[in-house]
Design an enzyme around this catalytic site. Structure first.
Site, PDB file in Angstrom:
ATOM      1  N   LYS A  82      -5.045   3.800  -2.759  1.00 11.63           N
ATOM      2  CA  LYS A  82      -4.424   3.161  -1.602  1.00 11.63           C
ATOM      3  C   LYS A  82      -5.365   3.140  -0.390  1.00 11.63           C
ATOM      4  CE  LYS A  82      -0.579   2.111  -3.643  1.00 11.63           C
ATOM      5  NZ  LYS A  82      -0.272   0.695  -3.950  1.00 11.63           N
TER       6      LYS A  82
ATOM      7  N   SER B 230       0.857  -1.175   0.000  1.00 12.97           N
ATOM      8  CA  SER B 230       0.000   0.000   0.000  1.00 12.97           C
ATOM      9  C   SER B 230       0.902   1.238   0.000  1.00 12.97           C
ATOM     10  CB  SER B 230      -0.927  -0.038   1.219  1.00 12.97           C
ATOM     11  OG  SER B 230      -1.759   1.094   1.289  1.00 12.97           O
TER      12      SER B 230
ATOM     13  N   TYR C 123      -4.163   8.572  -6.627  1.00 14.22           N
ATOM     14  CA  TYR C 123      -3.266   7.592  -6.014  1.00 14.22           C
ATOM     15  C   TYR C 123      -3.658   7.386  -4.550  1.00 14.22           C
ATOM     16  CZ  TYR C 123       0.971   5.301  -4.358  1.00 14.22           C
ATOM     17  OH  TYR C 123       1.848   4.407  -3.779  1.00 14.22           O
TER      18      TYR C 123
END
Length: 273
Positions: free
Chosen positions: A151, A133, A147
């Site tokens: 995650k 992660s 992004y």
């Protein structure tokens, strides 16, 4: 000797960890979009190394890759979901294609490989799934909105999964690195178009912060922690990698807790009774 299945193995963390695992005697199934960079390892480690071409966004291909690995090595002890890339730019300037592609690789790709490996580990009644992660799955930075979102999704999925498979003796760990001096922010990265001038101060501040060399971790320093994690019979659900990650997440969680306490009365009032 353990059998490890790792995605995104041709460069960055994936390449480093693949080499380290092979050097210490483990068996490795290494997947990548392009296998050219892995040819030397096959020559060196022969039967202990199985390179497989894989685009993790293809669910059927992910299942097929796991089946090939199982047929070759007969078991899979550890999955390292490492495939992913960075998308840089403001939320408003991100195109639909860029947003969907980011989620397809970073979230859905991880999901497909995880789903493919779970029947193997359930049959074995053992296994360890390591999801790469980011500390940006627990806090955020500007210019990385999609992004960050990918995650955060990985974090929620994996925390839930841990509660579903614990009785099967399957462990889940989220590795949460800060920025490292790999090509994550270079050749592997995607940039949005920067056409909205109102965001220029945000872009400038982000660029300036990125110039601080001390904020970038050394990729080689992750090797020993990863090997220790794989060998630990009771691995943690979450493991931050890097001093920047530790400090940023600690500050973020403390701030969040303070805000929750500050608005406690309103929260309880909203329950209705």
């Amino acid at each position: 000797m353990k059998t490890i299945f790792i995605t995104g193995a041709s460069r960055g963390f994936g390449r480093l960890w693949t080499e380290a695992l092979l050097e210490r005697g483990d068996r490795v199934v290494a997947t990548a979009r392009n296998l050219t960079d892995l040819e030397g390892l096959k020559e060196q480690y022969k039967d202990r190394f199985l390179p497989l071409q894989l685009d993790v966004t293809d669910r059927h291909a992910s299942i097929d890759a796991v089946n090939k690995a199982l047929k070759y090595f007969e078991r899979i002890d550890v999955l390292i979901n490492n495939a992913g890339y960075g998308l840089f730019g403001t939320v408003e300037e991100t195109t639909e294609e860029q947003a969907r592609a980011q989620m397809e690789t970073n979230f859905f790709g991880l999901l497909w490989v995880t789903q493919a490996i779970l029947p193997v580990m359930r049959s074995q009644k053992s296994g360890h799934i390591i999801q790469v992660s980011s500390f940006l799955g627990l806090t955020t930075l500007p210019m990385l909105g999609l992004y960050n979102a990918s995650k955060f999704a990985v974090e929620g999925l994996s925390e839930t999964l841990a509660t579903e498979v614990v009785h099967q003796n399957i462990k889940i760990t989220l590795i949460e690195p800060n920025g490292y001096a790999t090509d994550w922010a270079g050749a592997s990265a995607v940039q949005t178009e920067s056409g909205i001038t109102d965001y220029q101060p945000v872009r400038d501040a982000f660029a300036t912060a990125g110039e601080d060399v001390s904020s970038w971790g050394k990729p080689g320093a992750t090797i020993s922690p990863v090997l220790d994690l794989i060998d630990n019979p009771e691995p943690p659900l979450r493991l931050l990698f890097g001093k920047v990650a530790y400090a940023a997440v600690e500050q973020s969680l403390n701030s969040r807790l303070q805000q929750i306490h500050h608005w406690k009365d309103v929260s309880i009032k909203a329950h209705g009774h």
